[in-house]
Write an enzyme that holds these catalytic residues in place. Structure first.
Site, PDB file in Angstrom:
ATOM      1  CG  HIS A   9      -2.008  -1.051   1.098  1.00 20.62           C
ATOM      2  ND1 HIS A   9      -2.541  -1.717   2.179  1.00 20.62           N
ATOM      3  CD2 HIS A   9      -2.644  -1.542   0.015  1.00 20.62           C
ATOM      4  CE1 HIS A   9      -3.462  -2.561   1.763  1.00 20.62           C
ATOM      5  NE2 HIS A   9      -3.556  -2.469   0.448  1.00 20.62           N
ATOM      6  N   GLY A  56      -2.895  -2.123  -8.441  1.00 25.39           N
ATOM      7  CA  GLY A  56      -3.743  -2.913  -7.543  1.00 25.39           C
ATOM      8  C   GLY A  56      -5.212  -2.564  -7.606  1.00 25.39           C
ATOM      9  CG  ASP A  61      -4.957  -5.687  -5.146  1.00 22.29           C
ATOM     10  OD1 ASP A  61      -5.552  -4.974  -4.321  1.00 22.29           O
ATOM     11  OD2 ASP A  61      -3.734  -5.583  -5.379  1.00 22.29           O
ATOM     12  CG  ASP A  81      -1.593   2.064   5.711  1.00 22.67           C
ATOM     13  OD1 ASP A  81      -1.672   3.145   5.109  1.00 22.67           O
ATOM     14  OD2 ASP A  81      -1.715   1.939   6.961  1.00 22.67           O
ATOM     15  CG  HIS A  88      -8.042  -1.141  -3.673  1.00 24.12           C
ATOM     16  ND1 HIS A  88      -7.548  -0.041  -3.019  1.00 24.12           N
ATOM     17  CD2 HIS A  88      -7.017  -2.012  -3.756  1.00 24.12           C
ATOM     18  CE1 HIS A  88      -6.283  -0.231  -2.711  1.00 24.12           C
ATOM     19  NE2 HIS A  88      -5.922  -1.407  -3.137  1.00 24.12           N
ATOM     20  CG  ASP A  91     -10.311  -4.862  -5.788  1.00 21.36           C
ATOM     21  OD1 ASP A  91     -11.233  -4.130  -5.368  1.00 21.36           O
ATOM     22  OD2 ASP A  91     -10.161  -5.159  -6.973  1.00 21.36           O
ATOM     23  NE  ARG A  97     -12.623 -15.347  -0.658  1.00 22.48           N
ATOM     24  CZ  ARG A  97     -12.808 -16.508  -1.314  1.00 22.48           C
ATOM     25  NH1 ARG A  97     -12.795 -17.667  -0.638  1.00 22.48           N
ATOM     26  NH2 ARG A  97     -12.985 -16.523  -2.614  1.00 22.48           N
TER      27      ARG A  97
END
Ligand SMILES: O=C(CO)COP(=O)(O)O
Length: 120
Positions: A9, A56, A61, A81, A88, A91, A97
């Site tokens: 990030h 991203g 992402d 972060d 997002h 995303d 996940r």
């Protein structure tokens, strides 16, 4: 050779580049992929070739998530972060996940990233 995703990030990009510089010789042994800006920053900072995906938030992402689902990524170094809300976020959650679901190495900070590199 492992296939490693490199993402950070905005407030963690300098930290990712500093970490990559410290670990340049180890990272040079692997195939490196990155979201647009993160990948470019790592290449600029280390001279290492990083295959850059989309930014991203613009789909990078999701591209990394698809690579994980297709068995094309072995580790994700993703300096997140935790203090800044992201537009997002869905995303980010999808990507982390999938990394968890498919049991790949996932490092959300530099100490974990050190541990990941030590086993690759
Ligand atoms: O926001 C990001 C991951 O969620 C990073 O994307 P960029 O490397 O393109 O800035």
């Amino acid at each position: 050779m492992a296939r490693i995703g490199l993402v950070a990030h905005d407030d963690k990009k300098d930290e990712l580049v500093a970490w990559a510089k410290l670990n340049r010789d180890k990272l040079a042994l692997h195939e490196l992929w990155g979201t647009g800006t993160s990948g470019g920053r790592v290449t600029d900072g280390t001279g290492l070739p990083v295959t850059r995906l989309l930014s991203g938030p613009l789909g990078g992402d999701a591209q990394l998530g698809a690579m994980i689902a297709e068995g094309r990524l072995d580790a994700l170094i993703f300096f997140q972060d935790p203090l800044t809300a992201m537009p997002h976020d869905v995303d980010i959650k999808s990507l982390t996940r999938l990394a968890t679901l498919y049991n790949i190495l996932l490092a959300p900070n530099h100490r974990t990233a050190d541990a990941v590199l030590s086993v690759l």
